[in-house]
Design a protein around this motif. Sequence first.
Motif, PDB file in Angstrom:
ATOM      1  N   ASP A 154     -10.023  13.492 -12.262  1.00 41.32           N
ATOM      2  CA  ASP A 154      -8.746  13.331 -11.826  1.00 41.32           C
ATOM      3  C   ASP A 154      -8.792  12.981 -10.246  1.00 41.32           C
ATOM      4  O   ASP A 154      -9.862  13.495  -9.617  1.00 41.32           O
ATOM      5  N   GLY A 155      -7.681  12.451  -9.616  1.00 42.03           N
ATOM      6  CA  GLY A 155      -7.551  12.068  -8.315  1.00 42.03           C
ATOM      7  C   GLY A 155      -7.890  13.413  -7.480  1.00 42.03           C
ATOM      8  O   GLY A 155      -7.985  14.436  -7.873  1.00 42.03           O
ATOM      9  N   PRO A 156      -7.989  13.093  -6.269  1.00 45.36           N
ATOM     10  CA  PRO A 156      -7.633  11.929  -5.414  1.00 45.36           C
ATOM     11  C   PRO A 156      -8.604  10.970  -5.405  1.00 45.36           C
ATOM     12  O   PRO A 156      -9.823  11.477  -5.458  1.00 45.36           O
ATOM     13  N   TYR A 157      -8.408   9.807  -5.206  1.00 47.69           N
ATOM     14  CA  TYR A 157      -9.430   8.915  -5.020  1.00 47.69           C
ATOM     15  C   TYR A 157     -10.304   8.963  -3.947  1.00 47.69           C
ATOM     16  O   TYR A 157      -9.699   9.728  -2.785  1.00 47.69           O
ATOM     17  N   PRO A 158     -11.530   8.494  -3.877  1.00 42.27           N
ATOM     18  CA  PRO A 158     -12.303   8.534  -2.699  1.00 42.27           C
ATOM     19  C   PRO A 158     -11.710   7.897  -1.318  1.00 42.27           C
ATOM     20  O   PRO A 158     -10.785   6.852  -1.798  1.00 42.27           O
ATOM     21  N   GLU A 159     -11.759   8.141  -0.226  1.00 45.36           N
ATOM     22  CA  GLU A 159     -11.126   7.666   0.770  1.00 45.36           C
ATOM     23  C   GLU A 159     -11.111   6.143   1.073  1.00 45.36           C
ATOM     24  O   GLU A 159     -10.225   5.468   1.644  1.00 45.36           O
ATOM     25  N   SER A 160     -12.134   5.746   0.573  1.00 44.16           N
ATOM     26  CA  SER A 160     -12.424   4.082   0.560  1.00 44.16           C
ATOM     27  C   SER A 160     -11.489   3.187  -0.305  1.00 44.16           C
ATOM     28  O   SER A 160     -11.479   2.162  -0.141  1.00 44.16           O
ATOM     29  N   GLU A 178       0.929  -1.252  -0.023  1.00 43.06           N
ATOM     30  CA  GLU A 178      -0.038  -0.087   0.081  1.00 43.06           C
ATOM     31  C   GLU A 178       0.785   1.173   0.000  1.00 43.06           C
ATOM     32  O   GLU A 178       2.065   1.317   0.522  1.00 43.06           O
ATOM     33  N   LYS A 179       0.125   2.397  -0.564  1.00 47.66           N
ATOM     34  CA  LYS A 179       0.963   3.555  -0.649  1.00 47.66           C
ATOM     35  C   LYS A 179       1.227   3.948   0.965  1.00 47.66           C
ATOM     36  O   LYS A 179       0.221   3.619   1.683  1.00 47.66           O
ATOM     37  N   GLY A 180       2.231   4.341   1.205  1.00 48.67           N
ATOM     38  CA  GLY A 180       2.744   4.973   2.712  1.00 48.67           C
ATOM     39  C   GLY A 180       3.275   3.696   3.581  1.00 48.67           C
ATOM     40  O   GLY A 180       3.744   3.982   4.435  1.00 48.67           O
ATOM     41  N   ALA A 181       3.193   2.460   2.889  1.00 40.67           N
ATOM     42  CA  ALA A 181       3.857   1.176   3.627  1.00 40.67           C
ATOM     43  C   ALA A 181       5.303   1.495   3.911  1.00 40.67           C
ATOM     44  O   ALA A 181       6.166   1.117   4.859  1.00 40.67           O
ATOM     45  N   MET A 182       6.077   2.518   3.077  1.00 44.86           N
ATOM     46  CA  MET A 182       7.628   2.440   3.294  1.00 44.86           C
ATOM     47  C   MET A 182       7.845   3.868   3.714  1.00 44.86           C
ATOM     48  O   MET A 182       8.974   4.167   4.022  1.00 44.86           O
ATOM     49  N   ASP A 183       6.760   4.716   4.346  1.00 47.37           N
ATOM     50  CA  ASP A 183       6.860   6.186   5.011  1.00 47.37           C
ATOM     51  C   ASP A 183       7.863   5.955   6.096  1.00 47.37           C
ATOM     52  O   ASP A 183       8.317   6.776   6.782  1.00 47.37           O
ATOM     53  N   HIS A 184       8.071   4.711   6.972  1.00 52.78           N
ATOM     54  CA  HIS A 184       8.997   4.518   8.100  1.00 52.78           C
ATOM     55  C   HIS A 184      10.236   4.332   7.731  1.00 52.78           C
ATOM     56  O   HIS A 184      11.431   4.283   8.768  1.00 52.78           O
ATOM     57  N   ILE A 185      10.707   4.385   6.421  1.00 53.36           N
ATOM     58  CA  ILE A 185      12.164   4.168   6.238  1.00 53.36           C
ATOM     59  C   ILE A 185      12.834   5.613   6.112  1.00 53.36           C
ATOM     60  O   ILE A 185      12.392   6.493   5.465  1.00 53.36           O
ATOM     61  N   PRO A 186      13.877   5.706   6.907  1.00 53.14           N
ATOM     62  CA  PRO A 186      14.588   7.034   7.003  1.00 53.14           C
ATOM     63  C   PRO A 186      15.324   7.340   5.541  1.00 53.14           C
ATOM     64  O   PRO A 186      15.629   6.593   4.933  1.00 53.14           O
ATOM     65  N   GLU A 187      15.383   8.504   5.204  1.00 54.36           N
ATOM     66  CA  GLU A 187      15.652   9.023   3.735  1.00 54.36           C
ATOM     67  C   GLU A 187      17.218   8.400   3.563  1.00 54.36           C
ATOM     68  O   GLU A 187      17.356   8.091   2.448  1.00 54.36           O
ATOM     69  N   ALA A 188      17.915   8.360   4.679  1.00 51.59           N
ATOM     70  CA  ALA A 188      19.473   7.862   4.188  1.00 51.59           C
ATOM     71  C   ALA A 188      19.380   6.566   3.699  1.00 51.59           C
ATOM     72  O   ALA A 188      20.267   6.026   3.386  1.00 51.59           O
ATOM     73  N   ASP A 189      18.358   5.567   4.424  1.00 55.01           N
ATOM     74  CA  ASP A 189      18.336   4.285   3.817  1.00 55.01           C
ATOM     75  C   ASP A 189      17.840   4.096   2.640  1.00 55.01           C
ATOM     76  O   ASP A 189      17.823   2.942   2.195  1.00 55.01           O
ATOM     77  N   TRP A 190      17.130   5.184   2.000  1.00 50.80           N
ATOM     78  CA  TRP A 190      16.558   4.729   0.448  1.00 50.80           C
ATOM     79  C   TRP A 190      17.568   4.300  -0.615  1.00 50.80           C
ATOM     80  O   TRP A 190      17.040   3.407  -1.314  1.00 50.80           O
ATOM     81  N   PRO A 191      18.699   4.390  -0.483  1.00 49.88           N
ATOM     82  CA  PRO A 191      19.649   4.020  -1.778  1.00 49.88           C
ATOM     83  C   PRO A 191      19.613   2.513  -1.503  1.00 49.88           C
ATOM     84  O   PRO A 191      19.703   1.847  -2.303  1.00 49.88           O
ATOM     85  N   GLU A 192      19.966   2.175  -0.022  1.00 53.26           N
ATOM     86  CA  GLU A 192      20.165   0.831   0.344  1.00 53.26           C
ATOM     87  C   GLU A 192      18.870  -0.111  -0.017  1.00 53.26           C
ATOM     88  O   GLU A 192      18.623  -1.091  -0.593  1.00 53.26           O
ATOM     89  N   VAL A 193      17.678   0.409   0.199  1.00 52.70           N
ATOM     90  CA  VAL A 193      16.497  -0.163  -0.294  1.00 52.70           C
ATOM     91  C   VAL A 193      16.159  -0.325  -1.460  1.00 52.70           C
ATOM     92  O   VAL A 193      15.795  -1.473  -2.149  1.00 52.70           O
ATOM     93  N   GLY A 206       7.033   1.195  -8.907  1.00 57.54           N
ATOM     94  CA  GLY A 206       6.429   2.115  -7.884  1.00 57.54           C
ATOM     95  C   GLY A 206       5.381   2.992  -8.633  1.00 57.54           C
ATOM     96  O   GLY A 206       5.482   3.282  -9.727  1.00 57.54           O
ATOM     97  N   LEU A 207       4.225   3.491  -7.706  1.00 58.70           N
ATOM     98  CA  LEU A 207       3.359   4.386  -8.137  1.00 58.70           C
ATOM     99  C   LEU A 207       3.563   5.616  -7.439  1.00 58.70           C
ATOM    100  O   LEU A 207       3.949   5.953  -6.321  1.00 58.70           O
ATOM    101  N   ARG A 208       3.391   6.752  -8.353  1.00 60.02           N
ATOM    102  CA  ARG A 208       3.612   8.042  -8.083  1.00 60.02           C
ATOM    103  C   ARG A 208       2.253   8.783  -7.527  1.00 60.02           C
ATOM    104  O   ARG A 208       1.659   8.496  -8.535  1.00 60.02           O
ATOM    105  N   TYR A 209       2.270   9.518  -6.611  1.00 59.87           N
ATOM    106  CA  TYR A 209       1.013  10.216  -6.056  1.00 59.87           C
ATOM    107  C   TYR A 209       1.176  11.876  -5.802  1.00 59.87           C
ATOM    108  O   TYR A 209       0.177  12.353  -5.690  1.00 59.87           O
ATOM    109  N   ASP A 210       2.622  12.049  -5.179  1.00 61.28           N
ATOM    110  CA  ASP A 210       2.636  13.556  -4.762  1.00 61.28           C
ATOM    111  C   ASP A 210       3.494  14.279  -5.446  1.00 61.28           C
ATOM    112  O   ASP A 210       3.967  15.209  -4.616  1.00 61.28           O
ATOM    113  N   ASP A 211       3.865  14.153  -6.609  1.00 65.69           N
ATOM    114  CA  ASP A 211       4.682  15.301  -7.364  1.00 65.69           C
ATOM    115  C   ASP A 211       4.113  16.444  -8.032  1.00 65.69           C
ATOM    116  O   ASP A 211       4.674  17.161  -8.657  1.00 65.69           O
TER     117      ASP A 211
END
Length: 118
Positions: free
Chosen positions: A67-73, A9-24, A46-51
């Motif tokens: 056009d998005g955003p999709y309904p909350e459901s 799901e979108k947001g599932a990787m939000d817990h990853i620190p920015e410094a770790d992204w190259p490794e991920v 990956g899918l882009r939503y916030d650019d």
Amino acid sequence: MTKYLISFEKGAMDHIPEADWPEVGKAARAVCDEAKDAGVFVFADGLRYDDGDVQHAVVDVDGVVTDGPYPESKELIGGVLIVDVPMREEALRWAAKTAAACRCAQDVRKFIDGPNNA
């Protein structure tokens, strides 16, 4: 062989620190490369939503485009890997590798046996 969608799901990787992204990113690419070498890779991205650009839309049966955003459901997908494997257990193994690389749980769904799945 059967195609499986492995996704998170979108947001599932939000817990990853920015410094770790190259490794991920490197780990995720390694899983895709391994799937390619094994001959089971179909597609991954990956899918882009916030650019700031509209990246998603809903097209109704009458052709009206909203056009998005999709309904909350609606569940939003953050990223996908599609593999073509002989058994569900193998899809689950690829999902486990993807979960470790992406540091988040993966959803595994089997595609229907439609005309494009032959």
